[in-house]
Design a protein around this motif. Sequence first.
Motif, short mmCIF file in Angstrom:
data_model
loop_
_atom_site.label_atom_id
_atom_site.label_comp_id
_atom_site.label_asym_id
_atom_site.label_seq_id
_atom_site.Cartn_x
_atom_site.Cartn_y
_atom_site.Cartn_z
N UNK A 330 36.38 51.77 45.43
CA UNK A 330 35.03 51.31 45.76
C UNK A 330 35.03 49.87 46.26
N UNK A 331 34.32 49.64 47.34
CA UNK A 331 34.22 48.29 47.91
C UNK A 331 32.87 47.68 47.56
N UNK A 332 32.88 46.43 47.15
CA UNK A 332 31.67 45.74 46.74
C UNK A 332 31.34 44.61 47.71
N UNK A 333 30.05 44.41 47.92
CA UNK A 333 29.61 43.34 48.83
C UNK A 333 28.83 42.26 48.08
N UNK A 335 29.96 40.73 45.12
CA UNK A 335 30.82 40.10 44.10
C UNK A 335 31.58 38.90 44.67
N UNK A 336 30.91 38.15 45.49
CA UNK A 336 31.51 36.92 46.02
C UNK A 336 32.76 37.20 46.84
N UNK A 337 33.84 36.52 46.49
CA UNK A 337 35.11 36.69 47.22
C UNK A 337 35.84 37.96 46.82
N UNK A 338 35.35 38.67 45.81
CA UNK A 338 36.00 39.89 45.35
C UNK A 338 35.33 41.10 45.97
N UNK A 339 36.13 41.98 46.54
CA UNK A 339 35.55 43.17 47.16
C UNK A 339 36.00 44.46 46.47
N UNK A 367 38.45 31.42 38.43
CA UNK A 367 37.71 31.00 39.63
C UNK A 367 36.51 31.88 39.97
N UNK A 368 36.51 33.13 39.47
CA UNK A 368 35.44 34.06 39.89
C UNK A 368 34.97 34.91 38.71
N UNK A 369 34.75 34.28 37.56
CA UNK A 369 34.43 35.04 36.36
C UNK A 369 33.18 35.91 36.54
N UNK A 370 32.11 35.33 37.03
CA UNK A 370 30.86 36.08 37.20
C UNK A 370 31.04 37.23 38.17
N UNK A 371 31.88 37.05 39.19
CA UNK A 371 32.12 38.12 40.16
C UNK A 371 32.92 39.26 39.54
N UNK A 372 33.82 38.93 38.62
CA UNK A 372 34.57 39.97 37.89
C UNK A 372 33.60 40.82 37.08
N UNK A 373 32.65 40.17 36.44
CA UNK A 373 31.63 40.89 35.67
C UNK A 373 30.86 41.84 36.58
N UNK A 374 30.50 41.38 37.77
CA UNK A 374 29.75 42.21 38.74
C UNK A 374 30.56 43.43 39.14
N UNK A 375 31.87 43.27 39.31
CA UNK A 375 32.72 44.40 39.72
C UNK A 375 32.68 45.54 38.72
N UNK A 376 32.63 45.21 37.43
CA UNK A 376 32.79 46.24 36.41
C UNK A 376 31.48 46.72 35.79
N UNK A 379 24.66 48.89 36.84
CA UNK A 379 24.50 50.24 37.38
C UNK A 379 25.43 50.53 38.54
N UNK A 380 25.79 49.51 39.28
CA UNK A 380 26.63 49.72 40.46
C UNK A 380 28.07 49.28 40.25
N UNK A 381 28.43 48.89 39.03
CA UNK A 381 29.80 48.48 38.73
C UNK A 381 30.73 49.68 38.69
N UNK A 382 32.00 49.42 38.93
CA UNK A 382 32.96 50.53 39.00
C UNK A 382 33.06 51.27 37.68
N UNK A 383 32.93 50.56 36.55
CA UNK A 383 32.99 51.22 35.25
C UNK A 383 31.81 52.16 35.06
N UNK A 384 30.63 51.72 35.51
CA UNK A 384 29.43 52.56 35.41
C UNK A 384 29.56 53.80 36.30
#
Length: 463
Positions: A330-333, A335-339, A367-376, A379-384
């Motif tokens: 899954x690609x995220x838009x 999550x900052x620098x994390x996709x 460097x991207x703690x909040x973006x890591x949280x967004x990834x997982x 409702x739209x996180x990969x874990x969800x």
Amino acid sequence: MSVSSLGVGSGIDLQTLLQNMVSVQKDTKVKAYESKISDYKSEVSAYGAIKSALETFEKAVESLNDEDLFTGRTATSTQPESGDIVSVTADKEAANGSYNVSVSQLAQGSRSVSSAGLFSSTDDVVSATGGDLTFTAGSDTFTVSVAAGATLSEVREQINDSTDNFGVSANLVDDGNGNVYLTLGSDVTGSGNDLVVTNTDATLDSVSSVATGAGSAGLSIATEDAAQDAIINVDGITINSSSNTFENAVSGLTIKALAQSETGTDGNPETAKSVIDFDTESVKETLESFVESYNALFTTFDKYSSAGDILNGSSLIRGLEGQLNSNLMTTFTNAGDLSTIFDIGIEMDDDGKLSLNSTDFDDAMENSYDDVVTLFTGDNGIASIMDSYLENFTGSSGVLKDLSDAAQTSADSKEEDKENFEYRIGLYEAQLKKRFSNLDVLLAGLNNSGTALLTSLSNLNQK
């Protein structure tokens, strides 16, 4: 006449003939039943193993989908060279940062001592008439009833043995100079929580801190033995607590005073430095569990679906593998620098196995703690996304449970069919045996008749 074993009467091997005729009807069919039963049971085992591996992976996914995982904090304390003076723990309400903590004073309970000259022996009678002694410290209280003629030693035992005792310890001290002292130590700490001992009879004034009669009370508390607060200093702010544990004196922190600070070389109390930060180690451990259970799941898929295995060609496994891999990509838009999760150190080898690159993970967490949280999470996180998909297959009402139950039902049905068939074969064998037995008797009779006829003819010729 009758025969005891097939073929005995006729001389023909009817037993072997019977066995061969039954075997022709039975063996191939029974093997077919057993093969089918074995296949169904193998399916039950395979579905059970896949369900177990899938549920283990699902737990790892659920852990990653827990926002509390990412709000956890750790407190790392550096103590002065003289030794540990505080312990600090942090919850999710704590703010990241550092704190300098010193301990000015530890909390203590009070200690009462009887006056010199009141008692010379542990066997001294405390009261001729008896009465009640009530012990109070703060909001805690208990009472003991002292019998007439009770000795100092007996009163001590009564106090210590009382089931309502909230933490008062009574002891007797002999100074060797003819004085025995009663000492009472209270566990109740905090300023203003000195132990108070009252009575209902003036004869008990010698073991009380408040006199009922006209004289003085026998117990007193020295200044240094009074109950007191714990006092710490956090970044220049003095904080008091009735115990050595400070709950939320600083938001989200629990600080426990362990020892009083010694004076440093600069003339000030030594301090401990506590640094509060995100609990990245717990996140890492959870992510490693995710990677491990993902690999174990796909190993289980391979074990039961490879060429020649019971679930080879299964559309269920193909579908699970495809969807889980798709979710992983899954690609995220947002999550900052994390996709993708591959941007936080997750790696996949040529065999599809995952691993975690600790260096890349640490960089992403820093460097991207909040973006890591967004990834997982969310409702739209990969874990969800994965959790929503997996719940269709796991649990008591999931697809895998249904498939396992269906395979077990088929195995039970085939087992019943086999038993019914073997019952019918048993009847067939019994019928054949009865017919062969009758034939054996008939042939045996004919043989006997023939032998008798030949014997008669032989006798005639001899005449």
